[in-house]
Motif scaffolding. Sequence first.
Motif, PDB file in Angstrom:
ATOM      1  N   VAL A   1       0.868  -1.179   0.000  1.00  0.00           N
ATOM      2  CA  VAL A   1       0.000   0.000   0.000  1.00  0.00           C
ATOM      3  C   VAL A   1       0.902   1.226   0.000  1.00  0.00           C
ATOM      4  CG1 VAL A   1      -1.643   1.371   1.334  1.00  0.00           C
ATOM      5  CG2 VAL A   1      -1.939  -1.102   1.163  1.00  0.00           C
ATOM      6  N   ILE A   2       0.692   2.137  -0.943  1.00  0.00           N
ATOM      7  CA  ILE A   2       1.460   3.381  -1.017  1.00  0.00           C
ATOM      8  C   ILE A   2       0.521   4.553  -0.763  1.00  0.00           C
ATOM      9  CG2 ILE A   2       2.883   4.884  -2.456  1.00  0.00           C
ATOM     10  CD1 ILE A   2       3.822   2.485  -3.985  1.00  0.00           C
ATOM     11  N   HIS A   3       0.865   5.381   0.192  1.00  0.00           N
ATOM     12  CA  HIS A   3       0.105   6.591   0.471  1.00  0.00           C
ATOM     13  C   HIS A   3       0.764   7.729  -0.321  1.00  0.00           C
ATOM     14  CE1 HIS A   3      -1.648   4.413   3.951  1.00  0.00           C
ATOM     15  NE2 HIS A   3      -0.441   3.903   4.025  1.00  0.00           N
ATOM     16  N   ALA A   4       0.356   7.898  -1.586  1.00  0.00           N
ATOM     17  CA  ALA A   4       0.937   8.958  -2.400  1.00  0.00           C
ATOM     18  C   ALA A   4       0.599  10.326  -1.815  1.00  0.00           C
ATOM     19  CB  ALA A   4       0.434   8.854  -3.843  1.00  0.00           C
ATOM     20  N   ASP A   5      -0.638  10.498  -1.371  1.00  0.00           N
ATOM     21  CA  ASP A   5      -1.056  11.666  -0.601  1.00  0.00           C
ATOM     22  C   ASP A   5      -1.291  11.205   0.832  1.00  0.00           C
ATOM     23  OD1 ASP A   5      -1.042  13.421  -2.787  1.00  0.00           O
ATOM     24  OD2 ASP A   5      -3.052  12.779  -3.390  1.00  0.00           O
ATOM     25  N   LEU A   6      -0.757  11.932   1.794  1.00  0.00           N
ATOM     26  CA  LEU A   6      -0.922  11.536   3.181  1.00  0.00           C
ATOM     27  C   LEU A   6      -2.392  11.517   3.570  1.00  0.00           C
ATOM     28  CD1 LEU A   6       1.958  13.493   4.960  1.00  0.00           C
ATOM     29  CD2 LEU A   6       1.878  11.066   4.370  1.00  0.00           C
ATOM     30  N   PRO A   7      -2.822  10.548   4.354  1.00  0.00           N
ATOM     31  CA  PRO A   7      -4.220  10.518   4.811  1.00  0.00           C
ATOM     32  C   PRO A   7      -4.506  11.693   5.738  1.00  0.00           C
ATOM     33  CG  PRO A   7      -2.920   8.841   5.929  1.00  0.00           C
ATOM     34  CD  PRO A   7      -2.036   9.411   4.876  1.00  0.00           C
TER      35      PRO A   7
ATOM     36  N   ALA B   1       3.676   2.076   2.759  1.00  0.00           N
ATOM     37  CA  ALA B   1       4.707   3.096   2.559  1.00  0.00           C
ATOM     38  C   ALA B   1       4.068   4.472   2.417  1.00  0.00           C
ATOM     39  CB  ALA B   1       5.532   2.771   1.316  1.00  0.00           C
ATOM     40  N   LEU B   2       4.494   5.407   3.261  1.00  0.00           N
ATOM     41  CA  LEU B   2       4.025   6.788   3.184  1.00  0.00           C
ATOM     42  C   LEU B   2       5.065   7.608   2.421  1.00  0.00           C
ATOM     43  CD1 LEU B   2       3.157   5.598   6.178  1.00  0.00           C
ATOM     44  CD2 LEU B   2       2.258   7.906   6.455  1.00  0.00           C
ATOM     45  N   VAL B   3       4.628   8.317   1.378  1.00  0.00           N
ATOM     46  CA  VAL B   3       5.507   9.200   0.621  1.00  0.00           C
ATOM     47  C   VAL B   3       5.423  10.581   1.274  1.00  0.00           C
ATOM     48  CG1 VAL B   3       5.993  10.203  -1.630  1.00  0.00           C
ATOM     49  CG2 VAL B   3       5.147   7.851  -1.467  1.00  0.00           C
ATOM     50  N   VAL B   4       6.537  11.034   1.859  1.00  0.00           N
ATOM     51  CA  VAL B   4       6.509  12.219   2.721  1.00  0.00           C
ATOM     52  C   VAL B   4       7.477  13.282   2.197  1.00  0.00           C
ATOM     53  CG1 VAL B   4       6.697  13.070   5.075  1.00  0.00           C
ATOM     54  CG2 VAL B   4       6.043  10.680   4.664  1.00  0.00           C
ATOM     55  N   PRO B   5       6.981  14.372   1.610  1.00  0.00           N
ATOM     56  CA  PRO B   5       7.866  15.505   1.305  1.00  0.00           C
ATOM     57  C   PRO B   5       8.468  16.060   2.599  1.00  0.00           C
ATOM     58  CG  PRO B   5       5.752  15.723   0.180  1.00  0.00           C
ATOM     59  CD  PRO B   5       5.598  14.611   1.176  1.00  0.00           C
ATOM     60  N   HIS B   6       9.674  16.612   2.503  1.00  0.00           N
ATOM     61  CA  HIS B   6      10.344  17.110   3.703  1.00  0.00           C
ATOM     62  C   HIS B   6       9.488  18.109   4.479  1.00  0.00           C
ATOM     63  CE1 HIS B   6      13.906  14.948   3.075  1.00  0.00           C
ATOM     64  NE2 HIS B   6      14.421  15.676   2.115  1.00  0.00           N
ATOM     65  N   ASN B   7       8.762  18.961   3.753  1.00  0.00           N
ATOM     66  CA  ASN B   7       7.999  19.995   4.449  1.00  0.00           C
ATOM     67  C   ASN B   7       6.705  19.464   5.076  1.00  0.00           C
ATOM     68  OD1 ASN B   7       6.800  19.493   2.018  1.00  0.00           O
ATOM     69  ND2 ASN B   7       6.457  21.622   1.454  1.00  0.00           N
ATOM     70  N   ARG B   8       6.443  18.149   4.955  1.00  0.00           N
ATOM     71  CA  ARG B   8       5.261  17.556   5.589  1.00  0.00           C
ATOM     72  C   ARG B   8       5.647  16.436   6.558  1.00  0.00           C
ATOM     73  NH1 ARG B   8      -0.026  16.560   2.526  1.00  0.00           N
ATOM     74  NH2 ARG B   8      -0.717  17.464   4.502  1.00  0.00           N
ATOM     75  N   ARG B   9       6.907  16.419   6.938  1.00  0.00           N
ATOM     76  CA  ARG B   9       7.369  15.352   7.829  1.00  0.00           C
ATOM     77  C   ARG B   9       6.650  15.396   9.169  1.00  0.00           C
ATOM     78  NH1 ARG B   9      12.248  12.110   8.793  1.00  0.00           N
ATOM     79  NH2 ARG B   9      12.310  11.609  11.003  1.00  0.00           N
ATOM     80  N   ARG B  10       6.480  16.578   9.727  1.00  0.00           N
ATOM     81  CA  ARG B  10       5.835  16.668  11.037  1.00  0.00           C
ATOM     82  C   ARG B  10       4.394  16.180  10.974  1.00  0.00           C
ATOM     83  NH1 ARG B  10       8.083  22.420  13.501  1.00  0.00           N
ATOM     84  NH2 ARG B  10      10.248  21.746  13.790  1.00  0.00           N
ATOM     85  N   ILE B  11       3.708  16.455   9.880  1.00  0.00           N
ATOM     86  CA  ILE B  11       2.339  15.951   9.716  1.00  0.00           C
ATOM     87  C   ILE B  11       2.343  14.428   9.712  1.00  0.00           C
ATOM     88  CG2 ILE B  11       0.366  15.865   8.138  1.00  0.00           C
ATOM     89  CD1 ILE B  11       1.127  18.662   7.203  1.00  0.00           C
ATOM     90  N   ALA B  12       3.291  13.838   8.972  1.00  0.00           N
ATOM     91  CA  ALA B  12       3.381  12.370   8.917  1.00  0.00           C
ATOM     92  C   ALA B  12       3.702  11.790  10.291  1.00  0.00           C
ATOM     93  CB  ALA B  12       4.447  11.959   7.902  1.00  0.00           C
TER      94      ALA B  12
END
Length: 588
Positions: free
Chosen positions: A315-321, A344-355
């Motif tokens: 399962v790939i989370h292309a957009d974070l839930p 697998a969560l795809v996490v841009p650096h600027n959304r790490r805290r959200i993840a």
Amino acid sequence: MPFPTLAAPIAAALAERGYAEPTAVQAAVLEAETAGRDLLVSAQTGSGKTVAYGLAMSGDLLGEEARLPPAGLPLALVVAPTRELALQVQVELTWLYARAGGRVVSCVGGMDPMTERRQLAHGAHIVVGTPGRLRDHIERGNLRPQSMRAVVLDEADEMLDLGFREDLEAILEALPVERRTLLFSATVPRPIAQLAKNFQRDALRIAATGEGRQHSDIEYRALSIAPGEMERAVVNTLRFLDPRTAIVFCGTRAAVNRLHGNLVERGFSAVALSGELSQAERTRAMQGLRDGRARVCVATDVAARGLDLPDLALVIHADLPNDPETLLHRSGRTGRAGKKGISALVVPHNRRRIAERLLMGAKLQAAWSPAPSAEEIHAKDGERIVESAMAMLDQMPEEADLALGRQLLEGRNPEALAAALAKLLRAPLPAPEELAGPVSYAQGPRPDRDAAPRAPRANQTGEAVEGVWFRMNVGRNNQADPRWILPFLCHRGHVTREAIGQIRILDRETRFEVAPYLADRFAIAAAKPGQDDAHIRIEPAASMGPADRGAAGPRSAHPSKPRPAYQGKPRAGEGGRKRPATSRAPRS
């Protein structure tokens, strides 16, 4: 016996399907204290709840008999939130009640209502459907509920979230008062508790223990990427892990269509699943996944509700839930029936805290790493090709194949022939993507977000030369960080790292320097954002004076490597000029 209290045909159907012992939720609903009572059951997706409520109502339908009576007015009703889930429930209950002579009919939106009307007229033992279509059939007199002995609300929390409260209440009010009501829900928030209070009698509350075991079979990974590289990261993750079947979750229908098109263009056998598709299109997509013609499903959360795909390994989370519950539900598509899976969560650096907050809210631990690189994928391809070749060598070849092999070896270099075979095996594989090389943060404090000083630029005579300044609308307030900004600028502007000079992060914007001989080309490329980074604007800016440099804030206190300066003439192939000799500034 694993299921000692069940009627013989039901037990035989389970044995035929390989059920050695009940899951936690199945065992809970078969306890002696549950007989004849309304049940309020909380159980996670993938815990075997469909079979659980099929077993729970078997006593109400069969009684002491070995077979069901001839199909007539329905004896049981199952209400599910989506078409896909309802159709899957129909399949499950059909095999479960096949030996008992059961007939299961579906009534779902998107299908021909006249066909459903004829099926209901021919008789059924169990009817499975979605709230709106079931209510419509009841109000039109096509579905007559007066003989129903049991009703099941499957994923009741989702039905309320999707706005089906009025339909559910209308359906329940139309059913006989003397019936069993089995309510299954992943969670029991206040609206579910109120629904149970209004429509159940002295319901037995069951919190099925062990349903979280499915998540122990799931390995969670968080893939750190530069902003704007989501699609490339998805491509590389699919290539590196090479699952038999995978599902990629996107936040919107538009994102599903865009990513699906890109995957197909790159050579993946993929299907899309979103709310805008017709039922026929959705059915074809699901069938393609089940029979192996498609290996990747790109879907929204609503369209994928209740999906049960065979051998779903990734399962790939292309957009974070949006919330931890959605993260758990998405991930629960894999790691089912004792099989292992990866989420697998795809996490841009600027959304790490959200993840990180999502994972913490879901009480999950994820291993952080960069997305797979092209080099790693090529290495993995080599391993798989060698493994496949070795497996073929272990098989006894036919004489015709041996003769062809001898013919190929005549006068040829065996090593070159093996290389040609490897090339042939690699050819059908989709090409991996070059990523900008994001830095993976270690667990612990985040680094300072300001760039370290860079070596001054110089021309051939050693005089300092200022580059062309640009600005982008992301700054310290937006968690700008040079660790992702630098690879992002290289990717967006189609330049190498040596072309980027000083980076100054301000509160609301970031200014940076580009080599003069590449400034025009960089400006043209940077003005054409991709779908994922369209919100980041890059435009020329005035040179930074002393006052601007002071406004950029203090330099980073942590060790950083300054970018190498460019000297002399531009590189060959960049702006049509010759490449200069490159000198690197000493490392700090």
